[in-house]
Structures are given as C-alpha cells and as structure tokens.
Design a protein around this motif. Structure first.
Motif, PDB file in Angstrom:
ATOM      1  N   ILE A 161      19.415  34.090  43.537  1.00  0.00           N
ATOM      2  CA  ILE A 161      18.857  33.785  42.223  1.00  0.00           C
ATOM      3  C   ILE A 161      19.942  33.852  41.156  1.00  0.00           C
ATOM      4  CG2 ILE A 161      17.220  34.542  40.449  1.00  0.00           C
ATOM      5  CD1 ILE A 161      15.868  33.316  42.842  1.00  0.00           C
ATOM      6  N   ILE A 163      20.397  33.894  36.876  1.00  0.00           N
ATOM      7  CA  ILE A 163      19.773  34.021  35.555  1.00  0.00           C
ATOM      8  C   ILE A 163      20.837  33.665  34.519  1.00  0.00           C
ATOM      9  CG2 ILE A 163      18.570  35.552  33.953  1.00  0.00           C
ATOM     10  CD1 ILE A 163      17.716  37.238  36.346  1.00  0.00           C
ATOM     11  N   THR A 186      18.172  28.705  39.756  1.00  0.00           N
ATOM     12  CA  THR A 186      18.131  29.382  38.469  1.00  0.00           C
ATOM     13  C   THR A 186      16.720  29.873  38.155  1.00  0.00           C
ATOM     14  OG1 THR A 186      17.521  27.483  37.079  1.00  0.00           O
ATOM     15  CG2 THR A 186      19.872  27.770  37.603  1.00  0.00           C
ATOM     16  N   GLN A 187      16.670  30.857  37.275  1.00  0.00           N
ATOM     17  CA  GLN A 187      15.414  31.137  36.610  1.00  0.00           C
ATOM     18  C   GLN A 187      15.022  29.873  35.832  1.00  0.00           C
ATOM     19  OE1 GLN A 187      15.456  33.786  33.127  1.00  0.00           O
ATOM     20  NE2 GLN A 187      13.925  35.047  34.171  1.00  0.00           N
ATOM     21  N   VAL A 232      11.319  34.389  31.158  1.00  0.00           N
ATOM     22  CA  VAL A 232      11.987  33.123  30.847  1.00  0.00           C
ATOM     23  C   VAL A 232      12.372  33.083  29.374  1.00  0.00           C
ATOM     24  CG1 VAL A 232      11.677  30.613  30.769  1.00  0.00           C
ATOM     25  CG2 VAL A 232      10.722  31.945  32.667  1.00  0.00           C
TER      26      VAL A 232
END
Length: 305
Positions: A161, A163, A186-187, A232
């Motif tokens: 992941i 961010i 990605t987030q 987010v």
C-alpha cells in the motif's frame, strides 16, 4: 458465464483494475452473484486486467470528519470470491491481505493454500491498523521477504500500500521494494499534486515500481464522509464543490476524477517518468455499472488508449 472482451484491453497503455468488495456473509449466494455480475459487466465492456479484492476488517475512523453509518458485518473470504471470478468471468484477481495477525508460518501456509486451492498468485500486503500495538505476525517488509524466499509460486507478484500524503513515503516505498515488493496500490487519490510529488520522489527508484492509482467515484455527501472515515485526503474546498448540489455529486465526482487523471498523465509524460502507471477503480456506494464503465473508458482515452 462467457465474457466477450472489448478490444480496448489489448490497445491501451495502462493496467486497469477494478476493486470488488466481498459480499456480506448473511447475503448468501445472492450476494456473491451480485458481485460476479458487476465484475462481468465491467469486464465485458473494458477488459479488466485484474480484480482487486480487499480483506475487510473492523477498524476505527481515521478522521474526526469521518462517518460510517453501516456497522461492520462479516464478509466472504476474498479468496473464495477470487476463485468464483476466475472460474466464471475469466479474470485474474489480487487479494489484499493483512499480514500482521498470524505468525509467520501460519501466514505462509495461508498464502501457499491460496495459490494451490484458489489459483491466486498476486497479493497486496497490508500492515496493522495501529502503530502502538505489537502484532503476532510479520510486518509488511518482513512478509515481502518471507514470501519471496519461501513461497514457490510461479509468476508471484507482491504489492504494498502507498499513501501519497504520508511524510517520508518515497523512502518507505524504497525499503519495501528492497524487501521484495513489485508494485504499489495507492490510497484513494483526489488531489493530483499529492501523487505527482511522490512520483517525482520515486524517479531514481531501481527498478521503478508500477503504481496503481486508486480512483473512487462517489454519489453523495454520505459517501464523502465515508472517505474521510477511511482517511482519504479530500480538501474542504473540493468537498464544498462536490456537494454544492446534492443531485450533481456523482457528475461532479466523475469530472473531477477525469481532470485529476489528466493532470497526472500529462505530468508523467512531460517528465518522462519511468514508473509504469495503472488505475484501480474503487466505486463506493451504489455506483451504477454504467457509470463505472463510462469512467473507465474515459480514463483509457485520457491515457491515449
């Protein structure tokens, strides 16, 4: 179920992935059928390269502005959904797996079984929710190395992941690449400059990782509050613009995503970045299949497909 693929899959210059959340257990067979039908519809229209299946666990809000009205409910195992989609729709799947909750050997057994019984060879490894907790299982970099060294899966691909807004993210990704990661998802991204800044910081990464940019159409202010709950990054100005007219949230969401994607593609081309770009579509809420297809086709066109 036979799926007739659009030729766009073989012409476009980007990898296209759709996120499909496992159905809640209490929905039974009907829940599984609804997810399979959704994926089949989008796949037949645009030719998906993969389906990204998250492992849903109960967790806390990551923002004071966040809201999750629907309580957590147990869901079907991601690998069971992956098997159904591969057998019935003919699309490969990647599974998001939280690696910290089982000891190393038990975790390794899960991955081995997931390949041997369910045919999954691509995974996105996810860490623990809290940094102040000691978990029994390996960290993400430790899991990368463990699987690389001890999991005999042909064509194994490991994602982690990303961010983009997190301080020091490029260095963190570099350490994960060194431990065995191939790519990053990605987030959910709503602000292009956050991603292009990270892209620039990864220019000298060797080898350059594939980056799957997660994009999320929404339909309501409630959906946006759930994005906040997930952590987010959505600025106050953008949220105000998206929700200026309740009936136009969906339309504005699509317009903003297309504009953000065009900015990122233009930046990637002009700077001749070596990192391959892809898209992971993650529709939240009751987004119609037609809307997801429309967005996918627009993103493909914007990428030059």
């Amino acid at each position: 179920m036979n799926v007739e693929l659009s030729s766009s899959r073989f012409e476009r210059p980007l990898r296209l992935v759709l996120e499909a959340v496992p159905p809640e257990v209490h929905l039974g067979r009907a829940g599984m059928e609804a997810v399979v039908e959704k994926v089949a519809t989008v796949h037949s229209a645009v030719g998906l390269d993969a389906v990204n299946i998250p492992e849903i666990r109960e967790e806390r809000s990551k923002s004071e502005k966040g809201e999750r009205r629907k309580p957590f409910a147990p869901r079907v195992e991601p690998r069971e959904l992956a098997y159904e989609l591969r057998e019935r729709v003919g699309v490969d799947c990647m599974i998001n797996r939280v690696v910290v909750h089982l000891e190393r050997e038990r975790q390794l057994d899960w991955f081995r079984e997931t390949w041997e019984r369910f045919g999954v060879r691509e995974f996105v490894l996810v860490g623990g929710e809290r940094s102040d907790v000691t978990y029994p299982g390996p960290s993400v970099p430790e899991a990368n190395t463990l699987l690389r060294e001890q999991l005999a899966v042909p064509g194994l691909r490991l994602g982690n992941i990303c961010i983009p807004t997190r301080v020091g993210e490029a260095a963190r990704l570099g350490r994960k690449l060194a431990s065995g990661a191939d790519f990053f998802t990605t987030q959910i991204v709503y602000h292009g400059d956050e991603f292009t800044a990270l892209l620039d910081a990864l220019r000298d990464a060797a080898p350059p990782p594939e980056l799957l940019l997660t994009l999320c159409p929404v339909r309501s202010a409630r959906n946006i509050r759930f994005l906040h709950w997930l952590g987010v990054s959505v600025s106050d100005d953008l949220e105000g613009w998206l929700t200026a007219g309740p009936e136009s949230v969906g339309e504005r969401s699509l317009a903003h995503i297309r504009q953000t994607w065009r900015e990122i593609v233009d930046h990637h081309r002009s700077a001749n970045h070596p990192c391959p770009l892809g898209v992971s579509l993650a529709p939240i809420g009751r987004v119609p299949n037609a809307t997801t297809v429309e967005l996918a086709e627009g993103l493909i066109a914007d990428a030059g497909g």
